[in-house]
Write a protein that holds these residues in place. Structure first.
Motif, PDB file in Angstrom:
ATOM      1  N   GLN A   7       6.273  25.101  47.588  1.00  0.00           N
ATOM      2  CA  GLN A   7       5.999  23.696  46.757  1.00  0.00           C
ATOM      3  C   GLN A   7       4.173  24.151  47.534  1.00  0.00           C
ATOM      4  O   GLN A   7       3.267  24.120  46.715  1.00  0.00           O
ATOM      5  N   TYR A   9       2.717  26.587  48.795  1.00  0.00           N
ATOM      6  CA  TYR A   9       2.638  27.688  49.090  1.00  0.00           C
ATOM      7  C   TYR A   9       1.355  27.322  47.068  1.00  0.00           C
ATOM      8  O   TYR A   9       0.659  27.147  47.010  1.00  0.00           O
ATOM      9  N   ARG A  10       2.303  26.946  46.444  1.00  0.00           N
ATOM     10  CA  ARG A  10       1.444  26.278  44.942  1.00  0.00           C
ATOM     11  C   ARG A  10       0.554  25.658  45.083  1.00  0.00           C
ATOM     12  O   ARG A  10      -0.481  25.562  44.079  1.00  0.00           O
ATOM     13  N   MET A  13      -2.193  27.429  45.650  1.00  0.00           N
ATOM     14  CA  MET A  13      -2.585  28.429  44.836  1.00  0.00           C
ATOM     15  C   MET A  13      -3.503  27.063  43.745  1.00  0.00           C
ATOM     16  O   MET A  13      -4.288  27.973  43.267  1.00  0.00           O
ATOM     17  N   ALA A  14      -2.781  25.951  43.934  1.00  0.00           N
ATOM     18  CA  ALA A  14      -3.883  25.172  42.692  1.00  0.00           C
ATOM     19  C   ALA A  14      -5.365  24.948  43.130  1.00  0.00           C
ATOM     20  O   ALA A  14      -6.525  25.058  42.249  1.00  0.00           O
ATOM     21  N   SER A  37      -3.229  33.501  34.640  1.00  0.00           N
ATOM     22  CA  SER A  37      -4.419  33.531  35.133  1.00  0.00           C
ATOM     23  C   SER A  37      -4.284  34.704  36.349  1.00  0.00           C
ATOM     24  O   SER A  37      -4.928  34.903  36.854  1.00  0.00           O
ATOM     25  N   ALA A  38      -2.492  35.486  36.368  1.00  0.00           N
ATOM     26  CA  ALA A  38      -2.908  36.321  37.527  1.00  0.00           C
ATOM     27  C   ALA A  38      -2.689  37.536  36.890  1.00  0.00           C
ATOM     28  O   ALA A  38      -2.017  38.568  36.344  1.00  0.00           O
ATOM     29  N   ASN A  54       6.083  37.421  35.589  1.00  0.00           N
ATOM     30  CA  ASN A  54       8.144  36.431  35.755  1.00  0.00           C
ATOM     31  C   ASN A  54       8.428  37.478  34.923  1.00  0.00           C
ATOM     32  O   ASN A  54       8.594  37.370  33.329  1.00  0.00           O
ATOM     33  N   HIS A 130       8.647  38.382  39.727  1.00  0.00           N
ATOM     34  CA  HIS A 130       7.177  38.909  39.033  1.00  0.00           C
ATOM     35  C   HIS A 130       7.665  40.353  39.737  1.00  0.00           C
ATOM     36  O   HIS A 130       7.855  40.884  40.225  1.00  0.00           O
ATOM     37  N   TYR A 151      -8.618  27.823  35.055  1.00  0.00           N
ATOM     38  CA  TYR A 151      -8.052  27.201  35.374  1.00  0.00           C
ATOM     39  C   TYR A 151      -8.139  26.795  36.601  1.00  0.00           C
ATOM     40  O   TYR A 151      -8.022  27.388  37.385  1.00  0.00           O
ATOM     41  N   ARG A 154      -5.437  22.587  38.776  1.00  0.00           N
ATOM     42  CA  ARG A 154      -4.055  22.235  37.221  1.00  0.00           C
ATOM     43  C   ARG A 154      -4.328  21.980  36.180  1.00  0.00           C
ATOM     44  O   ARG A 154      -3.431  21.228  34.883  1.00  0.00           O
TER      45      ARG A 154
HETATM   46  N1  NAI Z   1       1.250  33.494  38.665  1.00  0.00           N
HETATM   47  C1  NAI Z   1       2.081  32.902  37.945  1.00  0.00           C
HETATM   48  O1  NAI Z   1       2.955  33.047  37.407  1.00  0.00           O
HETATM   49  C2  NAI Z   1       1.536  31.536  37.166  1.00  0.00           C
HETATM   50  C3  NAI Z   1       3.014  30.493  36.496  1.00  0.00           C
HETATM   51  N2  NAI Z   1       2.453  29.509  36.286  1.00  0.00           N
HETATM   52  C4  NAI Z   1       3.024  28.766  35.408  1.00  0.00           C
HETATM   53  O2  NAI Z   1       2.859  27.880  34.776  1.00  0.00           O
HETATM   54  C5  NAI Z   1       3.040  26.027  34.706  1.00  0.00           C
HETATM   55  C6  NAI Z   1       2.104  25.562  35.512  1.00  0.00           C
HETATM   56  O3  NAI Z   1       1.298  25.245  36.412  1.00  0.00           O
HETATM   57  P1  NAI Z   1       0.407  24.616  37.236  1.00  0.00           P
HETATM   58  O4  NAI Z   1      -0.100  23.731  36.591  1.00  0.00           O
HETATM   59  O5  NAI Z   1      -0.697  25.272  37.745  1.00  0.00           O
HETATM   60  O6  NAI Z   1       1.475  23.994  38.472  1.00  0.00           O
HETATM   61  P2  NAI Z   1       2.427  24.825  39.294  1.00  0.00           P
HETATM   62  O7  NAI Z   1       2.317  23.579  40.987  1.00  0.00           O
HETATM   63  O8  NAI Z   1       3.446  25.479  39.358  1.00  0.00           O
HETATM   64  O9  NAI Z   1       1.090  26.753  40.246  1.00  0.00           O
HETATM   65  C7  NAI Z   1       0.715  25.874  40.989  1.00  0.00           C
HETATM   66  C8  NAI Z   1      -0.111  27.374  40.727  1.00  0.00           C
HETATM   67  O10 NAI Z   1       1.043  28.380  41.907  1.00  0.00           O
HETATM   68  C9  NAI Z   1       0.717  29.326  41.117  1.00  0.00           C
HETATM   69  N3  NAI Z   1       1.496  29.579  40.743  1.00  0.00           N
HETATM   70  C10 NAI Z   1       2.873  28.243  39.522  1.00  0.00           C
HETATM   71  N4  NAI Z   1       3.625  29.297  39.723  1.00  0.00           N
HETATM   72  C11 NAI Z   1       3.817  31.071  40.259  1.00  0.00           C
HETATM   73  C12 NAI Z   1       5.172  31.603  39.893  1.00  0.00           C
HETATM   74  N5  NAI Z   1       6.057  31.686  39.413  1.00  0.00           N
HETATM   75  N6  NAI Z   1       3.965  32.374  41.066  1.00  0.00           N
HETATM   76  C13 NAI Z   1       2.839  32.423  41.214  1.00  0.00           C
HETATM   77  N7  NAI Z   1       2.226  32.079  41.710  1.00  0.00           N
HETATM   78  C14 NAI Z   1       3.042  31.028  41.197  1.00  0.00           C
HETATM   79  C15 NAI Z   1      -0.312  29.004  40.185  1.00  0.00           C
HETATM   80  O11 NAI Z   1      -1.927  29.787  41.114  1.00  0.00           O
HETATM   81  C16 NAI Z   1      -0.646  28.658  40.032  1.00  0.00           C
HETATM   82  O12 NAI Z   1      -2.082  28.433  39.239  1.00  0.00           O
HETATM   83  C17 NAI Z   1       4.447  26.349  35.689  1.00  0.00           C
HETATM   84  O13 NAI Z   1       5.261  26.742  35.357  1.00  0.00           O
HETATM   85  C18 NAI Z   1       3.913  27.532  36.736  1.00  0.00           C
HETATM   86  O14 NAI Z   1       5.021  28.418  37.251  1.00  0.00           O
HETATM   87  C19 NAI Z   1       0.914  29.026  36.681  1.00  0.00           C
HETATM   88  C20 NAI Z   1       0.130  30.012  36.722  1.00  0.00           C
HETATM   89  C21 NAI Z   1       0.408  31.232  37.567  1.00  0.00           C
END
Ligand code: NAI
Ligand code: FMN
Length: 177
Positions: A7, A9-10, A13-14, A37-38, A54, A130, A151, A154
């Motif tokens: 959390q 970390y997320r 990253m936001a 976005s990645a 993922n 991933h 993005y 959030r």
């Molecule tokens: N790289 C990824 O796989 C990403 C996945 N998401 C997914 O989209 C949904 C919404 O995301 P947010 O609104 O930004 O809130 P969030 O709190 O889930 O994510 C905040 C930030 O953390 C990073 N992040 C989130 N999930 C991740 C993951 N599983 N692996 C690596 N980085 C991750 C991204 O940079 C994201 O913008 C979530 O389910 C999230 O897991 C979103 C952005 C990137």
């Protein structure tokens, strides 16, 4: 050693604004797509980008099985499409909301995207949850659209290139007054 939680970390990253893309695939293993976005450029010689996917994604089997993707870079008009490809709805419903063509690989190319990178997957690295896909770019499409969907924190934002100089992007906040 300090352990950083998911959390924390997320949340950090936001704070990192990123371009929004729809990554698509098609072929023997089926049509699929997801919002991503990645995505980043690795090297221009040979033209190579990476996408982090993922392994739990509904698109994972099709992407790896087909071995091809198209990275469709989104513009200001694509927020609803981005939400759709980032939700749990079936692939047919996702693709039904856009107009698609193809370039070299057969992966779907979004009609009015800012840019499209048509790719063959050349290497895959497993890292945590991933797969990091290293992708050779085999065809390109570039529009004259002068904005990008971003993005950040959030939420979706738009960054527009300046009218005077299409190669110069003005800061996000200036355009959102
Ligand atoms: N790289 C990824 O796989 C990403 C996945 N998401 C997914 O989209 C949904 C919404 O995301 P947010 O609104 O930004 O809130 P969030 O709190 O889930 O994510 C905040 C930030 O953390 C990073 N992040 C989130 N999930 C991740 C993951 N599983 N692996 C690596 N980085 C991750 C991204 O940079 C994201 O913008 C979530 O389910 C999230 O897991 C979103 C952005 C990137
Ligand atoms: C703004 C945004 C960026 C995302 N970036 C990625 C990403 O880079 N890699 C990834 O695997 N999933 C990413 N996701 C999540 C997938 O889009 C989402 O999990 C998937 O499309 C919906 O899950 P499903 O297809 O498994 O039903 C992102 C989601 C959003 C909203």
């Amino acid at each position: 050693m300090t352990m950083i939680g998911c959390q924390d970390y997320r949340d950090a990253m936001a704070c990192l604004g990123a371009a929004v893309n729809i990554v698509t695939t098609d072929g023997a293993e089926g049509r699929a797509g997801f919002t991503a976005s990645a995505v980043c450029s690795v090297t221009d010689d040979p033209p190579t980008l990476l996408v982090c996917l993922n392994r739990s994604s509904s698109a994972h089997a099709s992407v790896l099985g087909n071995g091809v993707i198209c990275v469709n870079v989104l513009s200001a008009d694509h927020e609803a499409l981005s939400r759709l490809f980032g939700s749990g709805v079936p692939a047919d419903q996702r693709f039904g909301a856009g107009v698609w063509s193809t370039l070299e690989t057969g992966a779907p190319v979004l009609a009015d995207c800012t840019a499209a990178f048509d790719c063959r997957i050349s290497e895959v690295a497993n890292v945590g949850t991933h797969d990091v896909l290293f992708c050779s770019v085999v065809a390109l499409k570039r529009s004259n659209l002068a904005d990008n969907l971003i993005y950040f924190n959030r939420r979706y934002h738009v960054v527009r290139a300046s009218q005077q100089d299409p190669n110069h992007c003005v800061p996000l906040m200036e355009k959102r007054r």
